[in-house]
Design a protein around this motif. Structure first.
Motif, PDB file in Angstrom:
ATOM      1  N   ARG A  64      -4.582   4.184   0.007  1.00 48.02           N
ATOM      2  CA  ARG A  64      -5.372   4.491   1.201  1.00 48.02           C
ATOM      3  C   ARG A  64      -4.456   4.869   2.357  1.00 48.02           C
ATOM      4  O   ARG A  64      -3.236   4.722   2.282  1.00 48.02           O
ATOM      5  N   GLY A  65      -5.052   5.338   3.438  1.00 38.30           N
ATOM      6  CA  GLY A  65      -4.354   5.544   4.696  1.00 38.30           C
ATOM      7  C   GLY A  65      -3.167   6.485   4.619  1.00 38.30           C
ATOM      8  O   GLY A  65      -3.204   7.530   3.953  1.00 38.30           O
ATOM      9  N   ASP A 115      -4.652  -3.432  -4.425  1.00 34.45           N
ATOM     10  CA  ASP A 115      -6.084  -3.274  -4.615  1.00 34.45           C
ATOM     11  C   ASP A 115      -6.346  -2.422  -5.854  1.00 34.45           C
ATOM     12  O   ASP A 115      -6.346  -1.195  -5.794  1.00 34.45           O
ATOM     13  N   ARG A 160      -9.457   0.191  -5.709  1.00 33.19           N
ATOM     14  CA  ARG A 160      -9.185   1.345  -4.838  1.00 33.19           C
ATOM     15  C   ARG A 160      -8.062   2.206  -5.416  1.00 33.19           C
ATOM     16  O   ARG A 160      -8.065   3.431  -5.289  1.00 33.19           O
ATOM     17  N   SER A 195      -8.251   6.209  -6.144  1.00 32.96           N
ATOM     18  CA  SER A 195      -7.306   7.154  -5.552  1.00 32.96           C
ATOM     19  C   SER A 195      -6.557   7.930  -6.628  1.00 32.96           C
ATOM     20  O   SER A 195      -6.309   9.133  -6.482  1.00 32.96           O
ATOM     21  N   LYS A 242      -5.311   6.318  13.023  1.00 30.42           N
ATOM     22  CA  LYS A 242      -6.642   5.721  12.844  1.00 30.42           C
ATOM     23  C   LYS A 242      -6.987   5.696  11.355  1.00 30.42           C
ATOM     24  O   LYS A 242      -7.583   6.618  10.812  1.00 30.42           O
ATOM     25  N   THR A 243      -6.594   4.612  10.710  1.00 29.81           N
ATOM     26  CA  THR A 243      -6.882   4.390   9.303  1.00 29.81           C
ATOM     27  C   THR A 243      -7.614   3.058   9.180  1.00 29.81           C
ATOM     28  O   THR A 243      -7.943   2.404  10.170  1.00 29.81           O
ATOM     29  N   GLU A 244      -7.812   2.611   7.952  1.00 28.55           N
ATOM     30  CA  GLU A 244      -8.548   1.365   7.723  1.00 28.55           C
ATOM     31  C   GLU A 244      -7.830   0.141   8.289  1.00 28.55           C
ATOM     32  O   GLU A 244      -8.444  -0.916   8.445  1.00 28.55           O
ATOM     33  N   ILE A 245      -6.541   0.271   8.595  1.00 25.85           N
ATOM     34  CA  ILE A 245      -5.808  -0.867   9.160  1.00 25.85           C
ATOM     35  C   ILE A 245      -6.398  -1.272  10.524  1.00 25.85           C
ATOM     36  O   ILE A 245      -6.249  -2.418  10.956  1.00 25.85           O
ATOM     37  N   ASP A 280      -9.326  -1.898  11.073  1.00 29.87           N
ATOM     38  CA  ASP A 280     -10.377  -2.894  10.835  1.00 29.87           C
ATOM     39  C   ASP A 280      -9.892  -4.315  11.082  1.00 29.87           C
ATOM     40  O   ASP A 280     -10.695  -5.219  11.315  1.00 29.87           O
ATOM     41  N   SER A 281      -8.570  -4.527  11.043  1.00 34.64           N
ATOM     42  CA  SER A 281      -8.019  -5.872  11.235  1.00 34.64           C
ATOM     43  C   SER A 281      -7.577  -6.108  12.681  1.00 34.64           C
ATOM     44  O   SER A 281      -7.019  -7.158  12.990  1.00 34.64           O
TER      45      SER A 281
END
Length: 250
Positions: free
Chosen positions: A18-19, A41, A44, A48, A191-194, A196-197
């Motif tokens: 990801r990312g 993961d 995922r 990918s 701006k990636t899924e990181i 979210d934390s």
């Protein structure tokens, strides 16, 4: 898009599911490389791998980067699948959330150090001997602008990435005569899924610090990282390359 020559090269990308890692894998494949995605993961990772396989040869390896045995097993599996490892992109990382130092729990602090700094140490320790056998290698460590500035409410993350810069400089000198180059990049926030934390106020803080007034695009980071992983990068080692949109002060 400028063409980078990675024909017949094999790249390991940690956090590749990801990312930024996914973007690097995509750009590397478009440049002719084969890619080994390493990620914790498994679900995922397989998704990918399936998506990226349309661009070239991709293998997927479920790895816990903080465990030596897992890293060693993934290294051997990658060599078995591809025959070599020419470049290592140490991209996997976690933020550990946000908070002032005295309110961050010790186990959270240690986990960030383990993933962001011990992980790259273990991957380099496992893969560098293969590069030495080949007489060629490129290592790119994904640090952060936080390593240079020390972001408030992110002491664990800032310290881990500063340590990664130190590792880069030290290992770069150790391998300087071996045709194995070791460099780091210091991205501002992408701006990636990181995200979210992170708390929204921390995201807002990072954005207002970037003179270009926007976040980094993963594809922009991938362009520099893949070049650093190529043979065209021939006289830079132990160096830190800015990806901060003008935020870096040194």
């Amino acid at each position: 898009m400028n063409q980078i020559d990675l024909k017949e090269r094999v790249l390991v990308v940690t956090g590749g599911a990801r990312g930024l890692g996914y973007a690097v894998a995509q750009r590397a494949l478009e440049s002719g490389a084969s890619v080994a995605l390493w990620d914790v993961d498994a679900a995922r990772l397989e998704q990918s791998r399936a998506e990226l396989s349309r661009l070239g040869k991709v293998s997927a390896h479920t790895v816990e980067l903080t465990e030596e045995a897992s890293v060693n097993a993934a290294t051997q599996a990658t060599i078995d699948a591809h025959g070599a490892i020419h470049a290592l992109i140490n991209n996997a990382g976690i933020t550990g959330g946000n908070g002032v130092l005295w309110e961050l729990e010790p186990d959270v602090w240690r986990r960030v150090i383990d993933v962001n700094l011990i992980g790259p140490y273990l991957t380099c320790r496992a893969i560098v001997p293969q590069m030495l056998k080949q007489g060629y290698g490129r290592i790119v460590n994904i640090a952060s602008i936080a390593a240079k500035e020390g972001n408030p409410n992110a002491s664990h993350y800032s310290a881990s990435k500063a340590g990664l810069i130190g590792l880069t400089k030290s290992l770069g000198k150790e391998l300087a005569t071996k045709n194995i180059l070791v460099n780091a990049v210091t991205p501002a926030a992408a701006k990636t899924e990181i995200f979210d934390s992170m708390k929204q106020e921390h995201i807002d803080y990072m954005l207002q610090k970037i003179p270009m007034g926007r976040f980094l695009q993963p594809a922009e980071a991938a362009s520099m990282i893949v070049w650093l992983a190529s043979e065209d990068c021939a006289f830079s080692t132990g160096a830190v390359f800015d990806l901060s949109g003008g935020r870096a002060t040194y």
